[in-house]
Motif scaffolding. Structure first.
Motif, short mmCIF file in Angstrom:
data_model
loop_
_atom_site.label_atom_id
_atom_site.label_comp_id
_atom_site.label_asym_id
_atom_site.label_seq_id
_atom_site.Cartn_x
_atom_site.Cartn_y
_atom_site.Cartn_z
N TYR A 26 0.83 -1.21 0.00
CA TYR A 26 0.00 0.00 0.00
C TYR A 26 0.86 1.25 0.00
O TYR A 26 0.61 2.19 -0.77
CB TYR A 26 -0.92 0.00 1.23
CG TYR A 26 -1.64 1.32 1.42
CD1 TYR A 26 -2.76 1.64 0.65
CD2 TYR A 26 -1.17 2.27 2.33
CE1 TYR A 26 -3.41 2.86 0.80
CE2 TYR A 26 -1.81 3.49 2.48
CZ TYR A 26 -2.93 3.78 1.71
OH TYR A 26 -3.56 4.99 1.84
N LEU A 27 1.89 1.28 0.83
CA LEU A 27 2.73 2.48 0.93
C LEU A 27 3.49 2.74 -0.37
O LEU A 27 3.87 3.88 -0.65
CB LEU A 27 3.69 2.35 2.10
CG LEU A 27 3.04 2.50 3.48
CD1 LEU A 27 4.03 2.18 4.58
CD2 LEU A 27 2.47 3.90 3.67
N GLU A 28 3.70 1.70 -1.16
CA GLU A 28 4.35 1.90 -2.46
C GLU A 28 3.45 2.72 -3.39
O GLU A 28 3.94 3.31 -4.35
CB GLU A 28 4.69 0.56 -3.09
CG GLU A 28 5.87 -0.13 -2.41
CD GLU A 28 6.17 -1.50 -2.98
OE1 GLU A 28 5.37 -1.98 -3.82
OE2 GLU A 28 7.19 -2.10 -2.60
N THR A 29 2.15 2.77 -3.11
CA THR A 29 1.24 3.60 -3.90
C THR A 29 1.19 5.04 -3.37
O THR A 29 0.69 5.92 -4.06
CB THR A 29 -0.19 3.02 -3.89
OG1 THR A 29 -0.76 3.15 -2.58
CG2 THR A 29 -0.18 1.55 -4.30
N GLN A 30 1.70 5.25 -2.17
CA GLN A 30 1.66 6.58 -1.56
C GLN A 30 3.01 7.29 -1.60
O GLN A 30 3.07 8.51 -1.69
CB GLN A 30 1.19 6.46 -0.10
CG GLN A 30 -0.15 5.79 0.08
CD GLN A 30 -1.28 6.59 -0.56
OE1 GLN A 30 -1.34 7.81 -0.45
NE2 GLN A 30 -2.18 5.89 -1.25
N LEU A 31 4.08 6.51 -1.48
CA LEU A 31 5.43 7.08 -1.43
C LEU A 31 6.22 6.57 -2.63
O LEU A 31 6.54 5.38 -2.71
CB LEU A 31 6.14 6.66 -0.14
CG LEU A 31 5.46 7.09 1.17
CD1 LEU A 31 6.16 6.45 2.36
CD2 LEU A 31 5.45 8.60 1.31
#
Length: 285
Positions: free
Chosen positions: A128-133
């Motif tokens: 998920y964080l790969e989609t945000q950062l």
């Protein structure tokens, strides 16, 4: 995927436990997130809207956990997310406690006491964080910290006699991580020419005495198994053979934005079951 369903159920229970009254619980049952992405979106918004330095601490931690080549031990990560330089170019440390970071990250990370590392609570959190950062931005921010430290006028309290080798993350402070892995983070910064902060720091690093100091420390304290099959550590061995020749180091590490094609050692350590089959490994190539 069964693990994701269990993760969603655990998050839903957590949301309900935060309610103050039975009426609030009943009302919340009608508005619980029905997908992991929705649940993570809600948590991420909470992180961003915290007061004080908590949001930045959390983002810094996510970047380091997501993009470090090898894990950072607990103490080193806490240092990495807070270290700054003073006006004279020395190193400043602003201590933060592990519980403070866990609170700021709102359940996205956990403290693995057996490995002595912070890690994501679930692989789906990292995805998920790969989609945000954006990873490029994360590597840039990490590289800035590494280069600032390598260019500092004094390395202060860091033990410059400490040695390290492949996978020896639990005996490595931030300075030693920077000495070993800053070239790898530099190689991941695809658009270096348009990143003035990185370009300026890099020019400062390779000029004057900074590069020589790095080369001397690298030769003295970084131990390499010449039979290692890890691409990065093979290149590190080649740099040791080249001595203090700046051009040789640049050529060996190939600062062209290329990245390793296999899963990082960090992912293999944290999610061994996930990477247990050739099919899954191929997904990351």
């Amino acid at each position: 995927m069964a693990e994701c369903r269990f993760q969603l159920a655990a998050l839903q229970i957590t949301f309900l436990c935060e309610m103050g009254t039975q009426r609030d619980v009943r009302c919340s049952l009608m508005a619980l997130p029905d997908t992991l992405t929705t649940a993570y979106d809600e948590i991420y918004k909470r992180i961003e809207t915290q007061k004080g330095s908590a949001p930045q601490l959390a983002i810094n931690a996510f970047r380091w956990i997501q993009c470090s080549y090898e894990p950072l031990r607990t103490e080193t990560l806490l240092d990495a997310i807070t270290v700054e330089l003073d006006g004279s170019g020395g190193v400043l440390h602003y201590p933060v406690q592990a519980n403070d970071l866990l609170k700021a990250c709102q359940g996205f990370i956990i403290l693995d006491e057996r490995l002595d590392v912070f890690r994501f609570a679930h692989l789906s959190v990292e995805e998920y964080l790969e989609t945000q950062l954006v990873k490029f931005n994360s590597h840039v921010e990490i590289l800035k910290v590494c280069l600032l430290l390598l260019c500092a006028s004094s390395w202060g309290e860091y033990d410059e006699t400490l040695e390290t080798r492949q996978a020896d993350y639990n005996a490595r402070h931030l300075l030693l991580y920077s000495v070993v892995f800053s070239p790898w983070h530099f190689a991941q910064c695809e658009d270096k020419d348009n990143c003035q902060a990185v370009t300026g720091l890099w020019n400062t690093f390779v000029s004057g005495s900074n590069y020589q100091r790095w080369a001397n420390y690298h030769q003295r304290c970084v131990q390499v198994d010449r039979h290692s099959r890890d691409i990065f550590w093979c290149r590190t061995h080649a740099v040791r053979q080249a001595g203090d020749d700046t051009l040789s180091s640049v050529c060996v590490f190939g600062y062209n934005g290329g990245s390793l094609t296999s899963p990082s050692p960090r992912r293999r350590l944290f999610y061994p079951d996930y990477f247990s089959t050739r099919l899954v490994l191929e997904m990351w190539k």
